[in-house]
Design a protein around this motif. Structure first.
Motif, PDB file in Angstrom:
ATOM      1  N   GLY A  54      -8.083  32.888 -35.262  1.00 57.07           N
ATOM      2  CA  GLY A  54      -8.204  31.377 -35.700  1.00 57.07           C
ATOM      3  C   GLY A  54      -7.186  30.673 -35.228  1.00 57.07           C
ATOM      4  O   GLY A  54      -6.328  29.411 -34.970  1.00 57.07           O
ATOM      5  N   GLN A  55      -5.959  31.392 -35.054  1.00 58.10           N
ATOM      6  CA  GLN A  55      -3.992  31.263 -35.439  1.00 58.10           C
ATOM      7  C   GLN A  55      -4.674  30.966 -33.685  1.00 58.10           C
ATOM      8  O   GLN A  55      -4.881  31.136 -32.542  1.00 58.10           O
ATOM      9  CB  GLN A  55      -3.491  32.391 -35.475  1.00 58.10           C
ATOM     10  CG  GLN A  55      -3.795  32.753 -37.090  1.00 58.10           C
ATOM     11  CD  GLN A  55      -2.612  33.435 -37.496  1.00 58.10           C
ATOM     12  OE1 GLN A  55      -2.782  35.147 -36.885  1.00 58.10           O
ATOM     13  NE2 GLN A  55      -2.055  34.390 -38.179  1.00 58.10           N
ATOM     14  N   GLU A  56      -2.851  30.206 -33.698  1.00 52.88           N
ATOM     15  CA  GLU A  56      -2.788  29.756 -32.263  1.00 52.88           C
ATOM     16  C   GLU A  56      -1.517  30.778 -31.584  1.00 52.88           C
ATOM     17  O   GLU A  56      -0.420  30.035 -32.916  1.00 52.88           O
ATOM     18  CB  GLU A  56      -2.742  27.599 -32.374  1.00 52.88           C
ATOM     19  CG  GLU A  56      -4.213  27.536 -32.406  1.00 52.88           C
ATOM     20  CD  GLU A  56      -3.956  25.949 -31.798  1.00 52.88           C
ATOM     21  OE1 GLU A  56      -2.992  25.595 -31.939  1.00 52.88           O
ATOM     22  OE2 GLU A  56      -5.337  25.446 -32.125  1.00 52.88           O
ATOM     23  N   GLY A  57      -1.253  30.970 -30.607  1.00 55.95           N
ATOM     24  CA  GLY A  57       0.361  30.577 -30.208  1.00 55.95           C
ATOM     25  C   GLY A  57       0.473  31.375 -29.016  1.00 55.95           C
ATOM     26  O   GLY A  57      -0.815  31.162 -28.416  1.00 55.95           O
ATOM     27  N   LEU A  58       1.638  31.788 -27.834  1.00 56.56           N
ATOM     28  CA  LEU A  58       1.975  32.278 -26.937  1.00 56.56           C
ATOM     29  C   LEU A  58       1.540  33.558 -26.639  1.00 56.56           C
ATOM     30  O   LEU A  58       2.204  34.282 -28.024  1.00 56.56           O
ATOM     31  CB  LEU A  58       3.792  31.604 -26.645  1.00 56.56           C
ATOM     32  CG  LEU A  58       3.880  30.194 -27.066  1.00 56.56           C
ATOM     33  CD1 LEU A  58       5.581  30.400 -26.841  1.00 56.56           C
ATOM     34  CD2 LEU A  58       3.320  29.729 -25.955  1.00 56.56           C
ATOM     35  N   LEU A  59       0.904  33.338 -25.495  1.00 54.94           N
ATOM     36  CA  LEU A  59       0.476  34.590 -25.177  1.00 54.94           C
ATOM     37  C   LEU A  59       1.197  35.400 -24.165  1.00 54.94           C
ATOM     38  O   LEU A  59       1.148  34.418 -22.849  1.00 54.94           O
ATOM     39  CB  LEU A  59      -0.144  35.272 -25.810  1.00 54.94           C
ATOM     40  CG  LEU A  59      -1.643  35.209 -24.630  1.00 54.94           C
ATOM     41  CD1 LEU A  59      -2.511  36.170 -25.184  1.00 54.94           C
ATOM     42  CD2 LEU A  59      -2.427  34.330 -26.052  1.00 54.94           C
ATOM     43  N   ALA A  60       1.317  36.014 -22.977  1.00 59.15           N
ATOM     44  CA  ALA A  60       1.888  37.071 -21.088  1.00 59.15           C
ATOM     45  C   ALA A  60       0.490  36.814 -20.827  1.00 59.15           C
ATOM     46  O   ALA A  60      -0.469  36.697 -21.188  1.00 59.15           O
ATOM     47  CB  ALA A  60       2.839  37.432 -21.486  1.00 59.15           C
ATOM     48  N   ALA A  61       0.474  36.071 -19.431  1.00 54.67           N
ATOM     49  CA  ALA A  61      -0.730  36.256 -18.982  1.00 54.67           C
ATOM     50  C   ALA A  61      -1.115  37.357 -18.405  1.00 54.67           C
ATOM     51  O   ALA A  61      -2.187  38.026 -18.527  1.00 54.67           O
ATOM     52  CB  ALA A  61      -0.419  35.269 -17.824  1.00 54.67           C
ATOM     53  N   ALA A  62       0.125  38.131 -18.285  1.00 53.07           N
ATOM     54  CA  ALA A  62      -0.411  39.617 -17.931  1.00 53.07           C
ATOM     55  C   ALA A  62      -1.247  40.320 -18.643  1.00 53.07           C
ATOM     56  O   ALA A  62      -1.672  41.229 -18.672  1.00 53.07           O
ATOM     57  CB  ALA A  62       1.017  40.214 -17.904  1.00 53.07           C
ATOM     58  N   ALA A  63      -1.148  39.846 -20.458  1.00 53.02           N
ATOM     59  CA  ALA A  63      -2.333  40.420 -21.689  1.00 53.02           C
ATOM     60  C   ALA A  63      -3.698  39.612 -21.477  1.00 53.02           C
ATOM     61  O   ALA A  63      -4.113  40.273 -22.221  1.00 53.02           O
ATOM     62  CB  ALA A  63      -1.273  40.370 -23.004  1.00 53.02           C
ATOM     63  N   LEU A  64      -4.109  38.952 -20.361  1.00 57.33           N
ATOM     64  CA  LEU A  64      -4.715  38.423 -20.108  1.00 57.33           C
ATOM     65  C   LEU A  64      -5.626  39.256 -19.205  1.00 57.33           C
ATOM     66  O   LEU A  64      -5.429  38.862 -17.850  1.00 57.33           O
ATOM     67  CB  LEU A  64      -4.937  37.104 -20.310  1.00 57.33           C
ATOM     68  CG  LEU A  64      -4.563  36.575 -21.509  1.00 57.33           C
ATOM     69  CD1 LEU A  64      -3.975  35.015 -21.803  1.00 57.33           C
ATOM     70  CD2 LEU A  64      -5.420  37.010 -22.936  1.00 57.33           C
ATOM     71  N   ARG A  65      -7.555  38.629 -19.230  1.00 56.38           N
ATOM     72  CA  ARG A  65      -8.331  38.921 -18.218  1.00 56.38           C
ATOM     73  C   ARG A  65      -9.484  38.365 -18.453  1.00 56.38           C
ATOM     74  O   ARG A  65      -9.440  37.476 -19.535  1.00 56.38           O
ATOM     75  CB  ARG A  65      -8.778  40.333 -17.396  1.00 56.38           C
ATOM     76  CG  ARG A  65      -9.797  41.398 -18.710  1.00 56.38           C
ATOM     77  CD  ARG A  65     -10.429  41.854 -18.245  1.00 56.38           C
ATOM     78  NE  ARG A  65     -11.562  42.558 -19.188  1.00 56.38           N
ATOM     79  CZ  ARG A  65     -12.571  42.113 -20.257  1.00 56.38           C
ATOM     80  NH1 ARG A  65     -12.755  41.523 -19.073  1.00 56.38           N
ATOM     81  NH2 ARG A  65     -12.831  42.961 -20.515  1.00 56.38           N
ATOM     82  N   GLN A  66      -9.879  36.694 -17.368  1.00 59.11           N
ATOM     83  CA  GLN A  66     -10.169  35.982 -18.233  1.00 59.11           C
ATOM     84  C   GLN A  66     -11.682  36.892 -18.091  1.00 59.11           C
ATOM     85  O   GLN A  66     -12.246  37.977 -17.428  1.00 59.11           O
ATOM     86  CB  GLN A  66     -10.764  35.279 -16.517  1.00 59.11           C
ATOM     87  CG  GLN A  66     -12.196  34.034 -16.806  1.00 59.11           C
ATOM     88  CD  GLN A  66     -11.829  33.173 -15.970  1.00 59.11           C
ATOM     89  OE1 GLN A  66     -11.569  33.166 -14.464  1.00 59.11           O
ATOM     90  NE2 GLN A  66     -12.723  32.045 -15.402  1.00 59.11           N
ATOM     91  N   ARG A  67     -12.404  35.728 -19.219  1.00 60.49           N
ATOM     92  CA  ARG A  67     -13.968  36.304 -19.471  1.00 60.49           C
ATOM     93  C   ARG A  67     -14.766  36.697 -18.635  1.00 60.49           C
ATOM     94  O   ARG A  67     -14.993  35.745 -18.348  1.00 60.49           O
ATOM     95  CB  ARG A  67     -14.442  36.348 -20.715  1.00 60.49           C
ATOM     96  CG  ARG A  67     -15.455  36.239 -21.498  1.00 60.49           C
ATOM     97  CD  ARG A  67     -15.925  36.411 -22.891  1.00 60.49           C
ATOM     98  NE  ARG A  67     -16.871  36.385 -23.513  1.00 60.49           N
ATOM     99  CZ  ARG A  67     -17.899  35.366 -23.949  1.00 60.49           C
ATOM    100  NH1 ARG A  67     -17.468  34.935 -23.697  1.00 60.49           N
ATOM    101  NH2 ARG A  67     -19.303  36.155 -23.954  1.00 60.49           N
TER     102      ARG A  67
END
Length: 162
Positions: A54-67
Motif C-alpha cells: 500500500g506504500q507509494e513512492g518513486l520507481l524507475a520506468a526501466a524497473a517496470l513492465r506493463q501488466r
C-alpha cells in the motif's frame, strides 16, 4: 525507458528488486504489482502505489513492465467450473467432499485480475496461480493457452463440476 508513457491507473509488474530504496523511492521485489499514480517530469520515473504494502513512492520506468491485461470473456460466467471472486477457503469448501480431479477456477484475491486453478487431489485442494506470459496463460510455463476455456478443455482436467 518504455516506448510509451503509462497513464495513471496502469498496472505494472516490477522486473527487478529494490530492497534498499533511497528516500522517496518505493521498495519492491521482482514480480510485485504496482499501479502508476503519475508520470514524473523526468520521463524515466513514475510515482506508483505498491499493491502488497500500500506504500507509494518513486520507481524507475526501466524497473517496470506493463501488466498484460486479461480480457474477460462473458462466456466464463456460463462455465460451471468458473466461480468468480471467491476466497481460497471458499474454494476448498466448494470442492468437498474431496474427489481427485474435481476443480474450479476463481479470481485471485491476492493478485487482482489474476485467476487461480483449484484442484482436489487426495485429501487436499491445491491452488495454482494462472500466470500471464506473452499474451498467453500458463500454470507451469511449460504449456501455454490462449484463454481459460482452452486451458481447462485442453489440459485434460476432469470435467466434473460443482
Amino acid at each position: 525507458m518504455p516506448t510509451q508513457r503509462w497513464a495513471p491507473g496502469t498496472q505494472c509488474m516490477t522486473k527487478c528488486e529494490n530492497s534498499r530504496p533511497k528516500p522517496g523511492e518505493l521498495a519492491f521485489r521482482k514480480g510485485d504489482m504496482v499501479t502508476i499514480l503519475e508520470a514524473c517530469e523526468d520521463k524515466s520515473w513514475y510515482r506508483a502505489k505498491h499493491h502488497g504494502s500500500g506504500q507509494e513512492g518513486l520507481l524507475a520506468a526501466a524497473a517496470l513492465r506493463q501488466r498484460e491485461a486479461l480480457s474477460t470473456d462473458p462466456k466464463l460466467s456460463l462455465m460451471p467450473w468458473f466461480h468468480g471472486k471467491i476466497s481460497g477457503q471458499e474454494a476448498i469448501q466448494q470442492l468437498q467432499p474431496p474427489e481427485d480431479g474435481l476443480f474450479l477456477v476463481r479470481e485471485s484475491a491476492r493478485h487482482p485480475g489474476d485467476y487461480v486453478l483449484c484442484v482436489s487431489f487426495g485429501r487436499d485442494v491445491i491452488h495454482y496461480r494462472v500466470l500471464h506470459r506473452d499474451g498467453h496463460l500458463t500454470i507451469d510455463e511449460a504449456v501455454c493457452f490462449c484463454n481459460l476455456m482452452d486451458m481447462v478443455e485442453l489440459a485434460g482436467y476432469s470435467t466434473c463440476s460443482i
